[in-house]
Write a protein that holds these residues in place. Structure first.
Motif: not given
Length: 315
Positions: A152-160
């Motif tokens: 979840i955290t890694a996916t959010r970071l890649l999105e931003v």
């Protein structure tokens, strides 16, 4: 048979019946009650949740005679929330960013304590081409196991970071598989979120030259898009023997099934706080707990049993 003999025979029979009844009652009283099962949903065997959970289970088994505690190996946070909420476990660890922003959708889960902060690690080989998040474009990257807080955290970071969709060739591997894949060259980097130090990363750093990528520039974008749960934290050189970096962190909670009895949860809370030194011996992250910080568990409410213990101690 005389009337006297008949009466004596009747009294003997009645005595026998009463004796059997009394023995049955005594047997019921002496029969051991089934111990209360406490399954603790953790994570990878080489990550913090597992070490913390194993130590907590040992303490509960030693100090609560009617409890049988055990750990459950899982993909970590997201799976742990699901297990505790559905009754598949009684306790579990989770990152705060895995939780819904409102408890309306998960009334079966409460908090026992905020336990420590997770740091997001982006790990690669020291001589490899990945030096920044931007360098992940087009490369093979593990974003964490399916059902993990790391994912979840890694996916959010890649999105931003504008690396969503197919910009990165994603693998969904747990910590141990990520370490093995990086060693063999099957991936170029991996994410993992955990309290310092993460044993699997520590062992990797001891065996080979690695780099941990600085993620400090992404804390504010994550806070802006996904909420104030994210903060910046340092990973000092002393932790893994590599260059110090600043990364993204978010809190970890110990959660509990909301329907567990208040006295039991109160005892779990007491032991969690009173045995911090023993828990810290299992993993240093556990030693960062305090009653004052433990009660900050938004968006979850404290379980009434936990809340009553904190009120009594006035943290």
């Amino acid at each position: 048979m005389s009337r006297t003999s008949s009466r004596r025979a009747g009294l003997a029979t009645l005595s026998t019946v009463l004796l059997i009844a009394n023995l049955a009652i005594a047997s019921c009283r002496d029969a051991p009650t089934e111990p209360t099962s406490i399954r603790i949903a953790t994570g990878s065997p080489t990550a913090v949740y597992y070490a913390f959970g194993q130590s907590l289970a040992a303490i509960l088994n030693r100090e609560l005679p009617d409890v049988r505690a055990s750990v459950v190996i899982t993909a970590a946070s997201a799976e742990n929330v699901q297990l505790v909420g559905s009754g598949g476990a009684e306790l579990g660890f989770t990152q705060a960013d895995v939780l819904p922003t409102s408890t309306a959708g998960s009334p079966t889960v409460d908090a026992v304590a905020r336990v420590y902060d997770d740091q997001l690690h982006l790990v690669t080989t020291s001589g490899g081409p990945v030096r920044t998040v931007a360098d992940l474009r087009g490369r093979r990257v593990s974003v964490g196991a399916a059902g993990s807080g790391t994912e979840i955290t890694a996916t959010r970071l890649l999105e931003v970071a504008r690396l969503g969709g197919d910009e990165v060739r994603r693998e969904r591997l747990g910590l141990d598989d990520s370490v093995a894949a990086l060693r063999s060259g099957r991936i170029d980097a991996f994410f993992f979120s955990g309290g310092l130090p993460v044993r699997g990363i520590e062992e990797l750093a001891d065996a080979s030259a690695i780099r941990i990528v600085d993620l400090s520039e992404w804390t504010e974008p994550l806070r802006s898009r996904y909420g104030q749960v994210y903060v910046s934290r340092d990973i000092p050189r002393s932790v893994y023997g590599v260059d110090a970096v600043t990364t993204v962190a978010d809190p970890n909670y110990l959660i509990v099934r909301a329907d567990l009895p208040e006295p039991l949860v109160r005892e779990v809370t007491r032991l969690l706080m009173d045995r911090r030194a023993e828990l810290a011996a299992a993993h240093p992250a556990a030693g960062r707990m305090s009653p004052r910080s433990a009660i900050v568990t938004a968006p979850l409410s404290l379980h009434p049993g936990a809340a009553s213990w904190y009120r009594a101690t006035k943290p």
